[in-house]
Design a protein around this motif. Structure first.
Motif, PDB file in Angstrom:
ATOM      1  N   UNK A 166      65.214  27.651  39.386  1.00  0.00           N
ATOM      2  CA  UNK A 166      64.895  29.086  39.432  1.00  0.00           C
ATOM      3  C   UNK A 166      66.194  29.894  39.500  1.00  0.00           C
ATOM      4  N   UNK A 167      66.907  29.896  38.388  1.00  0.00           N
ATOM      5  CA  UNK A 167      68.176  30.606  38.276  1.00  0.00           C
ATOM      6  C   UNK A 167      68.120  31.486  37.035  1.00  0.00           C
ATOM      7  N   UNK A 168      68.289  32.789  37.224  1.00  0.00           N
ATOM      8  CA  UNK A 168      68.352  33.721  36.105  1.00  0.00           C
ATOM      9  C   UNK A 168      69.813  34.003  35.796  1.00  0.00           C
ATOM     10  N   UNK A 169      70.231  33.686  34.580  1.00  0.00           N
ATOM     11  CA  UNK A 169      71.612  33.903  34.158  1.00  0.00           C
ATOM     12  C   UNK A 169      71.639  35.112  33.228  1.00  0.00           C
ATOM     13  N   UNK A 170      72.361  36.146  33.623  1.00  0.00           N
ATOM     14  CA  UNK A 170      72.395  37.384  32.854  1.00  0.00           C
ATOM     15  C   UNK A 170      73.589  37.397  31.911  1.00  0.00           C
ATOM     16  N   UNK A 173      67.936  32.521  42.332  1.00  0.00           N
ATOM     17  CA  UNK A 173      69.319  32.980  42.218  1.00  0.00           C
ATOM     18  C   UNK A 173      69.466  33.803  40.946  1.00  0.00           C
ATOM     19  N   UNK A 174      70.115  34.947  41.075  1.00  0.00           N
ATOM     20  CA  UNK A 174      70.482  35.782  39.934  1.00  0.00           C
ATOM     21  C   UNK A 174      71.994  35.792  39.843  1.00  0.00           C
ATOM     22  N   UNK A 175      72.520  35.587  38.632  1.00  0.00           N
ATOM     23  CA  UNK A 175      73.968  35.464  38.479  1.00  0.00           C
ATOM     24  C   UNK A 175      74.352  35.768  37.037  1.00  0.00           C
ATOM     25  N   UNK A 232      69.695  23.596  47.624  1.00  0.00           N
ATOM     26  CA  UNK A 232      69.051  24.918  47.626  1.00  0.00           C
ATOM     27  C   UNK A 232      67.793  24.868  46.763  1.00  0.00           C
ATOM     28  N   UNK A 233      66.704  25.431  47.261  1.00  0.00           N
ATOM     29  CA  UNK A 233      65.431  25.405  46.529  1.00  0.00           C
ATOM     30  C   UNK A 233      65.576  25.979  45.118  1.00  0.00           C
ATOM     31  N   UNK A 257      65.896  36.114  47.392  1.00  0.00           N
ATOM     32  CA  UNK A 257      66.827  36.091  46.262  1.00  0.00           C
ATOM     33  C   UNK A 257      68.279  36.130  46.747  1.00  0.00           C
ATOM     34  N   UNK A 258      69.113  35.358  46.067  1.00  0.00           N
ATOM     35  CA  UNK A 258      70.563  35.498  46.197  1.00  0.00           C
ATOM     36  C   UNK A 258      71.075  36.037  44.877  1.00  0.00           C
ATOM     37  N   UNK A 259      71.678  37.244  44.902  1.00  0.00           N
ATOM     38  CA  UNK A 259      72.198  37.870  43.683  1.00  0.00           C
ATOM     39  C   UNK A 259      73.721  37.889  43.775  1.00  0.00           C
ATOM     40  N   UNK A 260      74.367  37.052  42.960  1.00  0.00           N
ATOM     41  CA  UNK A 260      75.833  36.991  42.926  1.00  0.00           C
ATOM     42  C   UNK A 260      76.342  37.939  41.857  1.00  0.00           C
TER      43      UNK A 260
END
Length: 285
Positions: A249-253, A223-225, A242-243, A170-173
């Protein structure tokens, strides 16, 4: 016998409250002669902790970012890290002011004769410790009950993550400018407890600023952002390789979820549930 009991009870009630020495995260010791009845909190996680321990009614002012629980929104807002209104704080006549370690106003407040306790939880261990300290400040006998609830909630969130989602990197920005949550941050600890990996090693610090090319090379699967950071994310140079981006597969909060996720305090179990839901919906797809 009964007379002696009532005499002892009256004597106990007449005795002054026992003073407590509070050593804060700056190594400063503050002596509180009695549990404070007028409290100023200048850090959202500390505000939430005070309220969770049943002392919300004792708050007389908070920083501008403290917005939970809802009742604190009616309190005087005292500014942020760079523009704290010291004069207004003094006018509120607090018995104690809770500040972040990184606050620039602690010494100014002490110079005015105010009692200041500097605390800044950054890890799970810190949260447990700070709960204990604020419990002593407030004279709450079992502040660690909140920690036990947090631990149980995080464990429940972890059990909800399917095997297919475990191990995904995971990449969490956490903020614009590519500030990321590293393994050593409380957010990174939550990811680890949920069984996820983290492309930001602990050696880079809890919340390092990352070169965009670092993320491309690390090639996270998820990715979480926050919603602001998500704008234009896929158009960043090279990020279409990027995969996580290629597979959606990007979670936008949303902002309200971002508040929960970014505060190391009583709502950490809720934060774990938000991350776990992301893993279930995206990583396992």
């Amino acid at each position: 016998m009964l007379e002696r009991f009532f005499f002892a009870l009256l004597l106990a009630c007449a005795l002054p409250a026992q003073a407590v020495d509070i050593k804060d995260d700056l190594g400063q010791t503050t002596v509180l002669a009695a549990p404070p009845q007028r409290i100023v909190s200048l850090l959202p996680s500390l505000t939430e902790t005070v309220c969770e321990l049943g002392a919300c009614a004792r708050l007389v002012g908070v920083d501008r970012y403290s917005n939970f629980p809802a009742q604190v929104n009616a309190l005087p807002k005292l500014g942020g890290m760079d523009d704290t209104n010291v004069e207004l704080i003094a006018s509120l006549k607090p018995d104690v002011v809770l500040v972040a370690v990184s606050s620039r106003v602690a010494e100014r407040l002490r110079a005015l004769g105010l009692k200041v306790v500097a605390l800044e939880p950054r890890s799970y261990k810190d949260v447990q410790r700070v709960l204990g300290i604020i419990g002593r400040v407030l004279a709450v006998p079992d502040a660690q009950r909140v920690w036990r609830r947090i631990e149980a909630g995080v464990a429940a969130a972890a059990s909800s993550v399917p095997p297919a989602a475990r191990g995904i990197r995971v990449y969490y920005e956490v903020a614009s400018g590519l500030y990321a949550a590293g393994e050593s941050s409380f957010m990174g600890e939550t990811l680890a407890r949920l069984g996820a990996g983290n492309i930001i090693p602990s050696g880079l610090g809890p919340f390092p600023k990352i070169n965009p090319e670092f993320v491309v090379k690390a090639n996270p699967g998820l990715i979480m952002v926050g919603d602001r950071g998500a704008e234009g994310l896929a158009e960043r140079p090279g990020w279409n390789r990027i995969d996580a981006v290629r597979n959606g597969r990007i979670c936008v909060f949303k902002a309200e979820d971002g508040d929960v996720l970014s505060r190391p305090g009583p709502r950490m179990a809720e934060a774990a549930q938000i991350m776990a839901r992301c893993l279930r919906e995206k990583a396992a797809s």
